[in-house]
Write a protein that holds these residues in place. Sequence first.
Motif, PDB file in Angstrom:
ATOM      1  N   VAL A  78       0.838  -1.206   0.000  1.00 48.25           N
ATOM      2  CA  VAL A  78       0.000   0.000   0.000  1.00 48.25           C
ATOM      3  C   VAL A  78       0.869   1.250   0.000  1.00 48.25           C
ATOM      4  N   LYS A  79       1.956   1.232   0.797  1.00 49.88           N
ATOM      5  CA  LYS A  79       2.811   2.415   0.943  1.00 49.88           C
ATOM      6  C   LYS A  79       3.632   2.709  -0.299  1.00 49.88           C
ATOM      7  N   MET A  80       3.718   1.773  -1.226  1.00 56.89           N
ATOM      8  CA  MET A  80       4.538   1.991  -2.426  1.00 56.89           C
ATOM      9  C   MET A  80       3.947   3.073  -3.336  1.00 56.89           C
ATOM     10  N   ILE A  81       2.622   3.259  -3.273  1.00 60.30           N
ATOM     11  CA  ILE A  81       1.965   4.265  -4.135  1.00 60.30           C
ATOM     12  C   ILE A  81       1.825   5.564  -3.358  1.00 60.30           C
ATOM     13  N   PRO A  82       2.339   6.682  -3.887  1.00 61.19           N
ATOM     14  CA  PRO A  82       2.141   7.972  -3.201  1.00 61.19           C
ATOM     15  C   PRO A  82       0.641   8.272  -3.055  1.00 61.19           C
ATOM     16  N   ALA A  83       0.278   8.773  -1.873  1.00 63.57           N
ATOM     17  CA  ALA A  83      -1.148   9.031  -1.607  1.00 63.57           C
ATOM     18  C   ALA A  83      -1.737   9.991  -2.635  1.00 63.57           C
ATOM     19  N   SER A  84      -0.950  10.999  -3.052  1.00 65.72           N
ATOM     20  CA  SER A  84      -1.469  11.977  -4.017  1.00 65.72           C
ATOM     21  C   SER A  84      -1.813  11.300  -5.342  1.00 65.72           C
ATOM     22  N   SER A  85      -0.980  10.334  -5.785  1.00 68.48           N
ATOM     23  CA  SER A  85      -1.255   9.612  -7.038  1.00 68.48           C
ATOM     24  C   SER A  85      -2.451   8.686  -6.878  1.00 68.48           C
ATOM     25  N   GLU A 145      -6.406  10.542   4.417  1.00 69.21           N
ATOM     26  CA  GLU A 145      -5.801  11.582   5.245  1.00 69.21           C
ATOM     27  C   GLU A 145      -4.290  11.508   5.100  1.00 69.21           C
ATOM     28  N   GLU A 146      -3.748  12.268   4.159  1.00 65.76           N
ATOM     29  CA  GLU A 146      -2.299  12.287   4.012  1.00 65.76           C
ATOM     30  C   GLU A 146      -1.748  13.422   4.866  1.00 65.76           C
ATOM     31  N   SER A 147      -0.703  13.131   5.620  1.00 63.68           N
ATOM     32  CA  SER A 147      -0.186  14.122   6.561  1.00 63.68           C
ATOM     33  C   SER A 147       0.323  15.367   5.850  1.00 63.68           C
ATOM     34  N   SER A 148       0.863  15.197   4.634  1.00 69.50           N
ATOM     35  CA  SER A 148       1.485  16.352   3.980  1.00 69.50           C
ATOM     36  C   SER A 148       0.452  17.188   3.249  1.00 69.50           C
ATOM     37  N   SER A 149       0.190  18.374   3.777  1.00 71.32           N
ATOM     38  CA  SER A 149      -0.634  19.336   3.046  1.00 71.32           C
ATOM     39  C   SER A 149       0.254  20.003   2.011  1.00 71.32           C
ATOM     40  N   VAL A 150      -0.343  20.850   1.181  1.00 66.42           N
ATOM     41  CA  VAL A 150       0.461  21.563   0.186  1.00 66.42           C
ATOM     42  C   VAL A 150       1.535  22.386   0.885  1.00 66.42           C
ATOM     43  N   ALA A 151       1.175  23.065   1.990  1.00 63.12           N
ATOM     44  CA  ALA A 151       2.135  23.915   2.701  1.00 63.12           C
ATOM     45  C   ALA A 151       3.307  23.094   3.229  1.00 63.12           C
ATOM     46  N   GLU A 152       2.984  21.909   3.836  1.00 61.04           N
ATOM     47  CA  GLU A 152       4.055  21.059   4.379  1.00 61.04           C
ATOM     48  C   GLU A 152       4.952  20.538   3.269  1.00 61.04           C
ATOM     49  N   MET A 153       4.325  20.162   2.135  1.00 60.83           N
ATOM     50  CA  MET A 153       5.121  19.650   1.028  1.00 60.83           C
ATOM     51  C   MET A 153       6.036  20.740   0.478  1.00 60.83           C
ATOM     52  N   LEU A 154       5.538  21.987   0.462  1.00 55.04           N
ATOM     53  CA  LEU A 154       6.359  23.094  -0.033  1.00 55.04           C
ATOM     54  C   LEU A 154       7.607  23.286   0.834  1.00 55.04           C
ATOM     55  N   LYS A 155       7.448  23.108   2.175  1.00 56.62           N
ATOM     56  CA  LYS A 155       8.624  23.228   3.046  1.00 56.62           C
ATOM     57  C   LYS A 155       9.667  22.185   2.679  1.00 56.62           C
ATOM     58  N   THR A 156       9.201  20.959   2.475  1.00 60.06           N
ATOM     59  CA  THR A 156      10.116  19.866   2.115  1.00 60.06           C
ATOM     60  C   THR A 156      10.787  20.143   0.784  1.00 60.06           C
ATOM     61  N   LEU A 157       9.964  20.559  -0.197  1.00 59.92           N
ATOM     62  CA  LEU A 157      10.510  20.825  -1.532  1.00 59.92           C
ATOM     63  C   LEU A 157      11.483  21.987  -1.499  1.00 59.92           C
ATOM     64  N   GLY A 158      11.161  23.025  -0.713  1.00 60.50           N
ATOM     65  CA  GLY A 158      12.076  24.166  -0.607  1.00 60.50           C
ATOM     66  C   GLY A 158      13.419  23.729  -0.061  1.00 60.50           C
ATOM     67  N   ALA A 159      13.400  22.860   0.957  1.00 59.73           N
ATOM     68  CA  ALA A 159      14.648  22.343   1.528  1.00 59.73           C
ATOM     69  C   ALA A 159      15.392  21.490   0.506  1.00 59.73           C
ATOM     70  N   ASP A 160      14.637  20.679  -0.240  1.00 57.89           N
ATOM     71  CA  ASP A 160      15.249  19.828  -1.259  1.00 57.89           C
ATOM     72  C   ASP A 160      15.939  20.655  -2.332  1.00 57.89           C
ATOM     73  N   PHE A 161      15.292  21.765  -2.730  1.00 55.99           N
ATOM     74  CA  PHE A 161      15.893  22.632  -3.752  1.00 55.99           C
ATOM     75  C   PHE A 161      17.195  23.247  -3.227  1.00 55.99           C
ATOM     76  N   GLU A 162      17.159  23.662  -1.938  1.00 54.08           N
ATOM     77  CA  GLU A 162      18.349  24.300  -1.369  1.00 54.08           C
ATOM     78  C   GLU A 162      19.513  23.328  -1.247  1.00 54.08           C
ATOM     79  N   LYS A 191       4.356  14.313  -6.983  1.00 53.25           N
ATOM     80  CA  LYS A 191       3.519  14.365  -5.781  1.00 53.25           C
ATOM     81  C   LYS A 191       2.932  15.766  -5.590  1.00 53.25           C
ATOM     82  N   PHE A 192       3.780  16.788  -5.794  1.00 50.28           N
ATOM     83  CA  PHE A 192       3.318  18.163  -5.586  1.00 50.28           C
ATOM     84  C   PHE A 192       2.203  18.527  -6.564  1.00 50.28           C
ATOM     85  N   VAL A 193       2.408  18.234  -7.859  1.00 50.11           N
ATOM     86  CA  VAL A 193       1.395  18.579  -8.866  1.00 50.11           C
ATOM     87  C   VAL A 193       0.101  17.824  -8.591  1.00 50.11           C
TER      88      VAL A 193
END
Length: 569
Positions: A78-85, A145-162, A191-193
Amino acid sequence: MFEEHSQTIMQIFRDRNLLTQEQLSEVEEESSRTGKAITDIVINFGFADRDRVLQMIADHLGTDYVYIVSDEIPPEVVKMIPASSARLHGIVPIAVLGNLIKLAVRDPFNNNVGQEISFVLNKDVEILVADPEKIDKFVEANYGEESSSVAEMLKTLGADFETGAVEAKGPSSAPTAFDLEAEASSQPIVKFVNLVLYQAIMDKSSDIHFEPFEHEFKIRYRVDGGLYEMSPPPKQMALPVISRIKVMANMNIAERRLPQDGRIMLTIAGRPVDLRVSTLPTQHGESLVLRVLDRSVVSLDLEVLGMPKRIYDYICETIIKPNGIFFVTGPTGSGKTTTLYSCLRKVNSVDMKILTAEEPVEYDIEGIMQVNVNEAIGVTFARVLRAFLRQDPDKIMVGETRDLETATIAIQASLTGHFVFSTLHTNDAPGAVTRLIDMGVEPFLISSTLQAVLGQRLIRTICKNCRTPYEPTEDALEMLGLTQQDVADRTFYYGRGCPQCDGKGYKGRKGIYELLHLTDPLRELVNQCAPTIVLRQKAIELGMVTLREDGLRCIFDGETTVEEVIKYT
């Protein structure tokens, strides 16, 4: 079930002799009359059970039909598929065998889902057929109920970009098509899109805007006619995010100098959603807008559009006439196309040949021949309309009458025994007549073919949860043309703002209307080329209720606010 593939499924039933010819005709007639999915009608009529229908679809697709038993699917699978997909596409992972993952998909006819998951997981994918209702329940239970909201995902992505975990090449580095596709298909971007699209559609957005500026990248949703901005992603995400959507829409991701159009078909939370994609090259990158066409949000039934009874009754009498022209007018986004679709659905039957020319076709309606207008290759409204007359139609819809040639052919069609529906961009119903004369149409042709013009607007309705009475100011009443004496015993309301309406005070929209019915006195004025103001005054004398007056009705019924009516009338 599988509403968007009714034609294919009907062909499967024919090829496999599941139904008799009499049963096929009965199913087609019911589908044309109600708009229900072919599979649901076959099951409801008792012609075949659900399992047999699904097995037949699986056989046609060359795959297996599986029962989903939640307890038998290991948590690690079950965990292999991203919740957003999983939520976006309706996916249940059934099993993993080495490098092969077996997926039950809500829309097994859509090959793009398998290709996307294969790319994201770097595994081979086998698509299976399962009961869509069981898929929806599984997705809701396991990915709801996925824990990552758009805002939380943006924090992660921002860190990943940096940190360089996600690399984005700027315009100066001129990334190749291969680089762009690799970036666009990276798991964080996918996941973000998916999450952005899912949230926008759950919020009942009509449009999603992706806008790159010099120092920021904005994403905005249009809900109930207003634009709302979400947390802005890092500027570097603009190129991979826009490339990701272009990949989903099968557009050329390497071409960023020319405007492009595309289309994405999704099934979200059990609802088929059609996204129209448009790109526009700007100074700081491509601006991209998604038009959301969600049939579960937009009702295509004339009865539920909220028209006053007198207008509804008149339209029902008018659209069954053998010839004539019926115009719907209003600015962009005022619901004209929805009204026309609802009229077509009302008259759509087996004994009626209906043709439409649209730019583009917004909703597929069973039993109606719909044509996409494409000015770039010479498929104009006028050219399509001319071809329609050789197709033996009863009713014709022209998406927009924008020039003399189109108007002339529409009038000729009406004179030769066809009923024509169309739209015009004018401020009010009487203005449609003047607009046609300005185009160059002879007044006597207008007066002899035009049956009626419906002017309309969409206004926001007050949230029922936080509706609050208040006393309007004298200035507001004056703008409506009212005095304190006129509203002495009336109650006015506004929306205070609450969690249910996200603090906006409004939730949903409804139409306000004015109907210009061409009677003999008005036809005489049309023949005399009377100006709009004269036509309008005469129509009001003869009983026409104006947009402003219909808006006042909505205020007094507690459905909308003074500000909304002033804004749109």
